[in-house]
Design a protein around this motif. Structure first.
Motif, mmCIF file in Angstrom:
data_model
loop_
_atom_site.group_PDB
_atom_site.id
_atom_site.type_symbol
_atom_site.label_atom_id
_atom_site.label_comp_id
_atom_site.label_asym_id
_atom_site.label_seq_id
_atom_site.Cartn_x
_atom_site.Cartn_y
_atom_site.Cartn_z
ATOM 1 N N ALA A 69 0.132 -1.114 0.574
ATOM 2 C CA ALA A 69 -0.138 -0.042 0.197
ATOM 3 C C ALA A 69 0.895 1.001 -0.640
ATOM 4 N N MET A 70 2.210 1.281 1.139
ATOM 5 C CA MET A 70 2.483 2.728 0.439
ATOM 6 C C MET A 70 3.333 2.498 -0.608
ATOM 7 N N ALA A 73 1.540 3.937 -2.895
ATOM 8 C CA ALA A 73 1.372 5.524 -2.760
ATOM 9 C C ALA A 73 2.118 6.104 -3.325
ATOM 10 N N ILE A 74 3.625 5.602 -3.367
ATOM 11 C CA ILE A 74 4.663 6.220 -3.927
ATOM 12 C C ILE A 74 4.727 6.352 -5.191
ATOM 13 N N ILE A 76 2.009 6.398 -7.404
ATOM 14 C CA ILE A 76 1.061 7.400 -7.674
ATOM 15 C C ILE A 76 1.395 8.942 -7.262
ATOM 16 N N GLY A 77 1.743 9.238 -6.331
ATOM 17 C CA GLY A 77 2.599 10.263 -5.929
ATOM 18 C C GLY A 77 3.354 11.023 -6.736
#
Length: 107
Positions: A69-70, A73-74, A76-77
């Motif tokens: 998940a992390m 998120a990275i 996508i960011g």
């Protein structure tokens, strides 16, 4: 075919019935072994620390789920940061700052 297996089972049962029972374990030895296990189980380890951290982030989940998940998120960011059109309008004068510009609100 079944009689062959049955015969082998009977032979094995007879052989195992002849084996003497193992000697009893002294109580002192049993207590020492169990105390050693408790001491080892209570020791600090990096794995146990990581499990506690992962449980604090995402309770009752395997360690790979919060990590994935992390990572998602990275990714996508970084994708938003790389491809988003965030071009700010260039000021007319390069020496002019935002604080120097006047704000006009037409109501």
């Amino acid at each position: 075919m079944t009689t062959n297996h049955q015969d082998k089972d009977d032979v094995l049962d007879r052989l195992l019935s002849r084996v003497p029972a193992p000697p009893a374990v002294p109580q002192a030895l049993e207590r020492r072994v169990l105390a050693g296990y408790d001491r080892i189980a209570a020791r600090w380890t990096l794995t146990r620390l990581l499990d506690r951290l992962a449980d604090a982030v995402w309770p009752d989940a395997p360690f790979w789920q919060p990590a994935c998940a992390m990572a998602a998120a990275i990714v996508i960011g970084l994708g938003v940061a790389a491809f988003a059109p965030l071009d700010a309008a260039a000021p007319a004068d390069e020496n002019q700052t935002f604080a120097d510009s006047t704000l006009s609100l037409d109501i």
